[in-house]
Every structure is written in structure tokens, then in C-alpha cells.
Scaffold this motif. Sequence first.
Motif, PDB file in Angstrom:
ATOM      1  N   LEU A   9       0.857  -1.198   0.000  1.00 15.14           N
ATOM      2  CA  LEU A   9       0.000   0.000   0.000  1.00 15.14           C
ATOM      3  C   LEU A   9       0.886   1.238   0.000  1.00 15.14           C
ATOM      4  O   LEU A   9       1.485   1.581   1.027  1.00 15.14           O
ATOM      5  N   MET A  22       0.246  -0.552  -4.853  1.00 13.73           N
ATOM      6  CA  MET A  22      -0.816   0.443  -5.033  1.00 13.73           C
ATOM      7  C   MET A  22      -0.225   1.849  -4.922  1.00 13.73           C
ATOM      8  O   MET A  22       0.461   2.172  -3.956  1.00 13.73           O
ATOM      9  N   GLN A  56      -4.964   3.742  -7.086  1.00 15.03           N
ATOM     10  CA  GLN A  56      -6.177   3.775  -6.264  1.00 15.03           C
ATOM     11  C   GLN A  56      -7.059   4.975  -6.638  1.00 15.03           C
ATOM     12  O   GLN A  56      -6.638   5.851  -7.387  1.00 15.03           O
ATOM     13  N   GLY A 105      -0.542   6.491  -0.128  1.00 13.93           N
ATOM     14  CA  GLY A 105      -0.738   7.582   0.833  1.00 13.93           C
ATOM     15  C   GLY A 105       0.106   8.790   0.492  1.00 13.93           C
ATOM     16  O   GLY A 105       1.024   8.729  -0.329  1.00 13.93           O
ATOM     17  N   LYS A 157       6.579   8.165  -0.306  1.00 14.04           N
ATOM     18  CA  LYS A 157       7.240   7.847   0.964  1.00 14.04           C
ATOM     19  C   LYS A 157       8.331   6.783   0.794  1.00 14.04           C
ATOM     20  O   LYS A 157       9.368   6.821   1.447  1.00 14.04           O
ATOM     21  N   GLY A 207       1.592  10.683   2.962  1.00 19.00           N
ATOM     22  CA  GLY A 207       2.642  10.866   3.966  1.00 19.00           C
ATOM     23  C   GLY A 207       2.748  12.308   4.439  1.00 19.00           C
ATOM     24  O   GLY A 207       3.849  12.840   4.565  1.00 19.00           O
ATOM     25  N   THR A 208       1.610  12.919   4.722  1.00 20.50           N
ATOM     26  CA  THR A 208       1.635  14.359   5.063  1.00 20.50           C
ATOM     27  C   THR A 208       2.413  14.627   6.351  1.00 20.50           C
ATOM     28  O   THR A 208       3.058  15.652   6.477  1.00 20.50           O
ATOM     29  N   LYS A 238      -7.416  16.639   8.349  1.00 21.05           N
ATOM     30  CA  LYS A 238      -6.056  16.711   7.771  1.00 21.05           C
ATOM     31  C   LYS A 238      -5.736  18.134   7.343  1.00 21.05           C
ATOM     32  O   LYS A 238      -6.606  18.998   7.266  1.00 21.05           O
ATOM     33  N   LYS A 247       6.179   7.483  10.434  1.00 20.36           N
ATOM     34  CA  LYS A 247       5.068   8.409  10.153  1.00 20.36           C
ATOM     35  C   LYS A 247       5.578   9.848  10.158  1.00 20.36           C
ATOM     36  O   LYS A 247       5.044  10.696   9.466  1.00 20.36           O
ATOM     37  N   ALA A 255       1.722  -2.101   4.789  1.00 18.80           N
ATOM     38  CA  ALA A 255       1.981  -0.662   4.643  1.00 18.80           C
ATOM     39  C   ALA A 255       3.400  -0.405   4.173  1.00 18.80           C
ATOM     40  O   ALA A 255       4.313  -1.176   4.456  1.00 18.80           O
ATOM     41  N   VAL A 256       3.583   0.732   3.489  1.00 15.29           N
ATOM     42  CA  VAL A 256       4.895   1.082   2.964  1.00 15.29           C
ATOM     43  C   VAL A 256       5.839   1.540   4.077  1.00 15.29           C
ATOM     44  O   VAL A 256       7.047   1.444   3.935  1.00 15.29           O
ATOM     45  N   ASN A 303      -8.184   8.066  -1.513  1.00 18.71           N
ATOM     46  CA  ASN A 303      -9.380   7.815  -0.682  1.00 18.71           C
ATOM     47  C   ASN A 303      -9.157   6.764   0.410  1.00 18.71           C
ATOM     48  O   ASN A 303     -10.054   6.012   0.753  1.00 18.71           O
ATOM     49  N   GLY A 304      -7.925   6.683   0.921  1.00 16.38           N
ATOM     50  CA  GLY A 304      -7.644   5.748   2.010  1.00 16.38           C
ATOM     51  C   GLY A 304      -7.138   4.420   1.474  1.00 16.38           C
ATOM     52  O   GLY A 304      -7.143   4.168   0.270  1.00 16.38           O
ATOM     53  N   ASN A 305      -6.681   3.572   2.402  1.00 16.28           N
ATOM     54  CA  ASN A 305      -6.073   2.310   1.932  1.00 16.28           C
ATOM     55  C   ASN A 305      -7.061   1.150   1.872  1.00 16.28           C
ATOM     56  O   ASN A 305      -6.680   0.025   1.558  1.00 16.28           O
TER      57      ASN A 305
HETATM   58  P1  UTP Z   1      -1.261   6.319   6.756  1.00 19.35           P
HETATM   59  O1  UTP Z   1      -2.567   6.149   7.409  1.00 19.35           O
HETATM   60  O2  UTP Z   1      -0.076   6.455   7.633  1.00 19.35           O
HETATM   61  O3  UTP Z   1      -1.371   7.565   5.764  1.00 19.35           O
HETATM   62  O4  UTP Z   1      -1.068   5.129   5.726  1.00 19.35           O
HETATM   63  P2  UTP Z   1      -0.272   8.325   4.914  1.00 19.35           P
HETATM   64  O5  UTP Z   1      -1.016   9.009   3.840  1.00 19.35           O
HETATM   65  O6  UTP Z   1       0.840   7.428   4.481  1.00 19.35           O
HETATM   66  O7  UTP Z   1       0.368   9.357   5.925  1.00 19.35           O
HETATM   67  P3  UTP Z   1      -0.236  10.686   6.589  1.00 19.35           P
HETATM   68  O8  UTP Z   1      -1.374  10.235   7.473  1.00 19.35           O
HETATM   69  O9  UTP Z   1      -0.687  11.582   5.472  1.00 19.35           O
HETATM   70  O10 UTP Z   1       0.927  11.252   7.352  1.00 19.35           O
HETATM   71  C1  UTP Z   1      -0.841   3.807   6.105  1.00 19.35           C
HETATM   72  C2  UTP Z   1      -0.525   3.032   4.834  1.00 19.35           C
HETATM   73  O11 UTP Z   1      -1.605   3.095   3.928  1.00 19.35           O
HETATM   74  C3  UTP Z   1      -1.181   3.634   2.682  1.00 19.35           C
HETATM   75  C4  UTP Z   1       0.063   4.435   3.003  1.00 19.35           C
HETATM   76  O12 UTP Z   1       0.861   4.614   1.843  1.00 19.35           O
HETATM   77  C5  UTP Z   1       0.693   3.578   4.073  1.00 19.35           C
HETATM   78  O13 UTP Z   1       1.349   2.478   3.512  1.00 19.35           O
HETATM   79  N1  UTP Z   1      -2.245   4.482   2.133  1.00 19.35           N
HETATM   80  C6  UTP Z   1      -2.833   5.437   2.898  1.00 19.35           C
HETATM   81  C7  UTP Z   1      -2.629   4.271   0.834  1.00 19.35           C
HETATM   82  O14 UTP Z   1      -2.089   3.395   0.126  1.00 19.35           O
HETATM   83  N2  UTP Z   1      -3.641   5.044   0.345  1.00 19.35           N
HETATM   84  C8  UTP Z   1      -4.237   6.006   1.066  1.00 19.35           C
HETATM   85  O15 UTP Z   1      -5.151   6.690   0.543  1.00 19.35           O
HETATM   86  C9  UTP Z   1      -3.831   6.206   2.381  1.00 19.35           C
END
Ligand code: UTP
Length: 400
Positions: free
Chosen positions: A88, A139, A170, A91, A102, A93-94, A327, A378, A225-226, A195-197
Motif C-alpha cells: 500500500l 498500489m 487507487q 498515501g 514515501k 505521507g503528510t 487533515k 510516520k 503498509a509502505v 481515498n484511504g487504503n
Molecule cells: P497512513 O494512514 O499512515 O497515511 O497510511 P499516509 O497518507 O501514508 O500518511 P499521513 O497520514 O498523510 O501522514 C498507512 C498506509 O496506507 C497507505 C500508506 O501509503 C501507508 O502504507 N495508504 C494510505 C494508501 O495506500 N492510500 C491512502 O489513501 C492512504
Amino acid sequence: MNLLDDKKQCYVRSAYEACSPSEKEQLLRNLENVDWTILENLKEKVKERGSFSPIQAVDVRELTERREEFVEAGLAALRAGKVGAVLLAGGQGTRLGLDRPKGTLNIGIHRELYLFEQLLLNLMEVTDQAGAYVPLYVMTSTINHQETVKFFEEHDYFGYPGEYVKFFIQEMAPACDHEGRVYMASRTEPAMSPNGNGGWFGSMVKAGLLDDIHSRGIEWLNVFAVDNCLQRIADPLFIGATLVYGKECGAKVVRKASPEEKVGVMCLEDGRPSIAEYYELTDEMRNERTGKGDLAYGFGVILNYLFSEKRLEQVAREKLCIHVVEKKIPYRDVDGSFVKPDQPNGYKFETLALDMVHMMADCLPCEVVREREFAPIKNLHGVDSLDSARELMKGCGIEL
Ligand code: UTP
């Protein structure tokens, strides 16, 4: 839903007014392509939950005692090509504040070692042991897709055979301020973010990857997760334990450091496997003990799950719950200026992979040793950071 007719939608309306005729058409087309019904989730930000009860986990002691049996079962599945892995990496990684994917983060100190590279090295430990490659599906999002693919190509897939690596993109969702006013990223584009994982399997299906999964004979997907650089991928012990126990899903978990630790814990919800967020536990549940003296809700999830692929196909059409998450969202203001906030200024809409566990009939939580398998990045510094992950990696004998 026509946002332009809604007087409240100041960002969209001011952008439209500032557009040239051709930009106006472009903006209208962009608005048409978005599913605005997602905004309805603002009405009910906190979801109703069922009744929680503890779930039985297999702990490190049992995994150690039955190691040989489980590892053999896992290796047999790997050798038969029944396991695929899903990274995954969509994300943004904000919290880390990196302006690129990331996984391209250099986690080395005296040498270059990228997060993606470390994950591939972890995977190759398993494929070397099994003597078989594991298909890896990555993804991405529309924001980081090109850079991610290019990074893998430039680094020759970090030594992994390219034909075993496939990328898919995604879906995106709009973002809005605290009053539900949709943000704009530019005059013609609404502010969209991944839109989230949780939508990973649906996105794989949309990308046409089911054919690939079927033709390879994949029966299990290990999603992870990455950002956990100690992540064990396609771990034969974990796969074997889930298979031997005959479950359709497995979840890697770590023992909570204290009852107060802020992690989502494995449990049953109305009799089905689920994850309760730390704020959903009452004081009584937080401190409840089993007969053996362990915390009854004592195992936190680390975003490493094994799912039966067949079962995923069966539940693919079921709707996942949408989480409204606060966010920091960069946006175009009504006066045309561009704002990059340093505090959360609105909401994104996300589905979460952990909610898929509740769609399964059963799940085996498998305890792993935190110091060996859980080093999430994170933030840059502090808790769950590049600093803390480097320390944990050194503790595992990885030279940085
Ligand atoms: P996080 O919930 O830590 O989100 O993702 P994020 O976007 O990486 O970091 P912040 O919250 O903005 O700092 C947990 C895992 O889910 C993946 C991320 O890449 C990470 O591996 N993810 C998250 C997705 O693949 N897609 C998304 O839309 C959100």
C-alpha cells in the motif's frame, strides 16, 4: 449534486468566476467526474459500533513452539505460488512532509538505503528461503504513480524480477473544510486526495488484475503498509499459522505496551473479527485481563494482513465504512491565493484496510515481536519516526 448552485460552496464558485470560458468547461467536467455523495458522511462523523468482545490470538510462545509446522505450511503455499503481496503506497505521507512517494525516503545514514529497497530486501529473504518469487502488487495514487514506477525502474526493482511487480492506481476523493465547503486545488480542479487504503482490492479489480491473480493461481493476498521498514512480507510463519488454523484471514499484531497505548486492537464485534480504535474502548475494557493475566484487548494491529483471495472477491461489492479524517489540505482561497496550512483545516474521506477484517468470517491474530517487526515511519522525529525506526533497525543488526 450541483455544487455551483449551492451558495455555501464559496471555493468552487469563486474558482468558476475566475475561469476563462474554456476553463469553465474544464471545471464543469472535473466536477462531474467526482462522486459528491461522499460528503454526506460529514453528518455522521463517528460511526456506530457493535458489541465488542475479546478475540483469541496466537502468541509468540505458541508460534515459537510450533514454528517448524507453521513455517513448513507457509513455505509450501509460497512454493505452490498461492501467495501474492500487496504494498500500500498510495498515501501522501503528510506527517512526514516529503514531497515525493514515501518509499523513496532514504533511511540510510552512511549509505543510501531507500524504504522501498528495504521492503524488497525483506521480501527477498522470504523468496530466497522458499526458492520461489512472490508476485508483488504496488498500489499508488494518481499523485505519486509516475514517480513510484520510475523509481522502481531506475533502481532495477531493487534486484527483484520486474515481471513479478505490477502497479495499480487507487481512487481519489474530494476534501472539504470544517463546514463542508469543497476545497479547490486550482481554478479548474477540486482538491482531491487518495481515498484511504481500504479500496485496494476494488482498485486491483478495476485495474484488471484479477486475471493476473487467477492465472498465477494466487489464493492468498498479504497486504502491508509502505512505512514499516521492519515489515516481514509473505512471512511463511504467519501464512502457515493462518492456514493451519483454517482461518480466512490473518492479522499481525503486537502486544500493547500498556493499557493506555493508542493503537487499534483486534477484537470481535458482534461475533465477527474487527478492530476497535483506542478511543472506542471503555476504561473497563482497556484494563480487562484474561485468565492468564494478559490484557483482554491487548493486541494492536500493524497493518499487515493476510486475506483469502476468494473471500475478497465475495465481499468486493460490500460497501466499506467511510472515515472522515481531519487533515491539512492545501487549497485555492476565494481571492485566488494558494494556502498551504500548517494545522488541520478540513476533512478527507477514507476507507481503511482494517475494516475489511470485519467482512471476514474469522481471523487469526498472530503476535509478532515489536522490536523485530514494527518500525513505522510516520514522522521525521519523535514517536513512529525516521529516528525511532533507525534505532530499531540498528537493534535488528541492519547497518545504516
Ligand atoms: P497512513 O494512514 O499512515 O497515511 O497510511 P499516509 O497518507 O501514508 O500518511 P499521513 O497520514 O498523510 O501522514 C498507512 C498506509 O496506507 C497507505 C500508506 O501509503 C501507508 O502504507 N495508504 C494510505 C494508501 O495506500 N492510500 C491512502 O489513501 C492512504
